[in-house]
Design an enzyme around this catalytic site. Structure first.
Site, short mmCIF file in Angstrom:
data_model
loop_
_atom_site.label_atom_id
_atom_site.label_comp_id
_atom_site.label_asym_id
_atom_site.label_seq_id
_atom_site.Cartn_x
_atom_site.Cartn_y
_atom_site.Cartn_z
N LYS A 183 0.87 -1.18 0.00
CA LYS A 183 0.00 0.00 0.00
C LYS A 183 0.90 1.23 0.00
O LYS A 183 1.45 1.62 1.02
CB LYS A 183 -0.88 -0.01 1.26
CG LYS A 183 -2.23 0.62 1.12
CD LYS A 183 -2.32 2.12 1.22
CE LYS A 183 -1.65 2.86 2.31
NZ LYS A 183 -1.38 4.26 1.86
N GLU A 259 10.11 1.51 10.32
CA GLU A 259 11.18 2.48 9.99
C GLU A 259 10.55 3.86 10.09
O GLU A 259 9.68 4.19 9.29
CB GLU A 259 11.68 2.27 8.55
CG GLU A 259 12.33 0.95 8.28
CD GLU A 259 13.69 0.79 8.92
OE1 GLU A 259 14.16 1.72 9.61
OE2 GLU A 259 14.27 -0.29 8.75
N CYS A 293 14.56 10.76 5.91
CA CYS A 293 14.46 10.49 7.35
C CYS A 293 15.81 10.48 8.03
O CYS A 293 15.92 10.74 9.21
CB CYS A 293 13.75 9.16 7.55
SG CYS A 293 14.50 7.86 6.56
N GLU A 394 11.18 16.38 14.02
CA GLU A 394 11.49 16.20 12.61
C GLU A 394 10.72 17.22 11.78
O GLU A 394 9.50 17.34 11.91
CB GLU A 394 11.10 14.78 12.18
CG GLU A 394 11.49 14.48 10.76
CD GLU A 394 11.17 13.05 10.37
OE1 GLU A 394 10.00 12.66 10.49
OE2 GLU A 394 12.10 12.34 9.94
#
Ligand code: NAD
Length: 490
Positions: A183, A259, A293, A394
């Site tokens: 997905k 992750e 990331c 982040e």
């Protein structure tokens, strides 16, 4: 409508088709805001059919046992992806805004080569090994340890490195003998759909082994995380979504492999080549507009060199003006969508509220190319310490926060003072000293003096809230395996 690729289709039980209700959603080029295509918006029934197909293929075919056949199919898939390289690279640039330069690396070519590496790993893998004779509780026994696939794997992926993450999941999952429902993120359905088309048209993958559902809402991902027919969820995305998925998976205790986000530190020690270390960090934060990331978005420099480091970072980032991602010289492309740009602008406001200022950037660029699309100037934030939210959260944009340290121990303390633990770097003219510091940093990957950890054979993943498990390398392959011991009376 452009003709970048055939129209996106779902792949369900070996069939390329539209959504059952016929619904679609637009695919937008983030550099121009142009609608470049549309993707099927899978209904709940489509997701259900994909799970059912994967379950059936795993339970009733020889896929899980037939390593040779799996290797054959994955070699075919690798070749198809190599042959489709030019078209897939152009599609990735159009759909994800990924600068063309990086499609020759981590955005396409490296993940395709990683698929080949994983396939050959499976070809030579020791699926069973002898544990030898023993007499537990006085009973003479011969033991065999066997590795087997887990079952149906749901792979849920983000938009920032779509080919890399799609392939780093489906490659090892299929090579290990699992069946898969992929997905992709709503922003990058097309490259995933193309992967499905290539698998269908150019490989002998049996129906149901690989299924791909594109959808505009996150509902399909939520269903995959909780459905009892799914044995494992392999997820890459934000830490917030990772938490939701882990909670949803808890109801059926399925294996979750995560992750997640990061806020990695680039530590520059007092004996480092300041220009080289700071320049490299500043450059890397602009790659794909900071939407990575593992980028080192905290630059931790000796207090005595702070002003000089800021000057170098600002000069580097001023030279990396955001531009058309199709241009082979572009490093910094657009952000993926308006929501992401709003989010980054929110952090730029926050940086000011927290007492920070900008050595360069801080807003939207104003060139002709920036009239449409989702752009942010490469930005250096100064005057904050590691307690500021700007330094802890982040941002996922081309934003570098420069923080002063008071020596090696303080630099390590700052790097580790983070909820995340994904990556980082250390620069020093003394490699032994840099290695000593690198060993003390609580992250899954570390670069010393510009070394590159990103490679198909190297495991990648995070400590702390950056994730659970490792992708790529032998460790990344073994995430998709169960372990069974068979004990025979001797
Ligand atoms: P996201 O978490 O919003 O979405 C990722 C995927 O999860 C998408 O496919 C989305 O549809 C799906 N999803 C969203 N809500 C869901 C739910 N409740 N249940 C199930 N699925 C759901 O992340 P994003 O914005 O697409 O990607 C950016 C984030 O990904 C950043 O935080 C970045 O750090 C992270 N990321 C991590 C890595 C890594 O390897 N650690 C790599 C790339 C990106």
């Amino acid at each position: 409508m452009s003709e970048l690729a055939p129209p996106a289709a779902l792949l369900v039980d070996g069939e390329l088709r539209g959504a059952s209700g016929g619904a679609t959603f637009p695919i937008v080029n983030p550099a121009t805001e142009e609608v470049i295509g549309s993707a099927p918006d899978a209904s709940a029934g489509d997701t259900d059919a994909a799970i059912a197909a994967a379950r059936r293929a795993f339970d009733t075919s020889s896929w899980a046992e037939d390593v040779e056949f799996r290797v054959h199919c994955l070699r075919q898939l690798h070749q198809a992806l190599v042959d489709a390289g030019p078209a897939m690279r152009a599609l990735t640039t159009a759909e994800a805004g990924a600068p063309a330069m990086f499609t020759a690396g981590p955005q396409y070519d490296v993940p395709v080569e990683t698929l080949a590496w994983t396939t050959e790993l499976a070809a030579g893998y020791e699926w069973e090994h002898d544990l030898g004779l023993a007499s537990p509780m006085g009973i003479a026994t011969a033991r065999t340890v066997r590795r087997e696939p887990i079952g149906v794997v749901a792979a849920i992926t983000p938009w920032n490195f779509p080919n890399q993450i799609n392939l780093a999941k489906i490659g090892p999952a299929l090579a290990a003998g699992n069946t898969v429902v992929l997905k992709p993120a709503p922003d990058t359905p097309w490259v995933a759909a193309e992967l499905g088309r290539l698998a269908t048209e150019y490989t002998d993958l049996p129906a149901g082994v690989l299924n791909i559902v594109t959808a505009q809402s996150h509902e399909a991902g939520a269903v995959l995380s909780s459905d009892p027919r799914v044995d494992m969820v392999s997820f890459t995305g934000s830490t917030a979504t990772g938490r939701t998925i882990m909670a949803a998976a808890a109801s059926t205790l399925k294996k979750t492999f995560l992750e997640l986000g990061g806020k990695s530190a680039s530590i520059v020690l007092d004996d480092a080549d300041l220009g080289g270390a700071v320049g490299l960090t500043a450059f890397s934060v602009c790659v794909h507009a900071g939407q990575g990331c593992a980028l080192t978005t905290r630059l931790v420099v000796p207090r005595a060199s702070y002003d000089e480091a800021v000057e170098i970072a600002a000069a580097t980032m001023a030279g990396l003006r955001p531009g058309d991602p199709r241009d082979p010289g572009t490093v910094c492309g657009p952000l993926i969508n308006a929501t992401q740009r709003d989010r980054v602008e929110g952090y730029l406001r926050l940086a000011r509220e927290e007492g920070g200022s900008f050595a360069v950037g801080g807003g939207r660029p104003d060139g002709a190319v920036h009239a449409r699309g989702f752009w942010i100037e490469p930005t250096v934030v100064v005057g904050l310490d590691n307690k500021a939210r700007t330094a802890r959260e982040e941002i996922f944009g081309p934003v570098l926060v420069v923080i002063a340290h008071d020596g090696e121990d303080d630099a390590v303390r700052i790097a580790n003072d983070s909820p995340y633990g994904l990556s980082g770097s250390v620069s020093s003219s003394d490699e032994a000293r840099a290695m000593h510091v690198a060993r003390r940093i609580r992250t899954g990957t570390l670069s010393v003096n510009g070394g590159v950890w990103f490679s198909g054979d190297a495991p990648f993943g995070g400590y702390k809230q950056s994730g659970i498990g490792r992708e790529m390398g032998v460790a990344g392959f073994e995430e998709y395996l169960e372990t069974k011991v068979i004990a025979r009376g001797a």
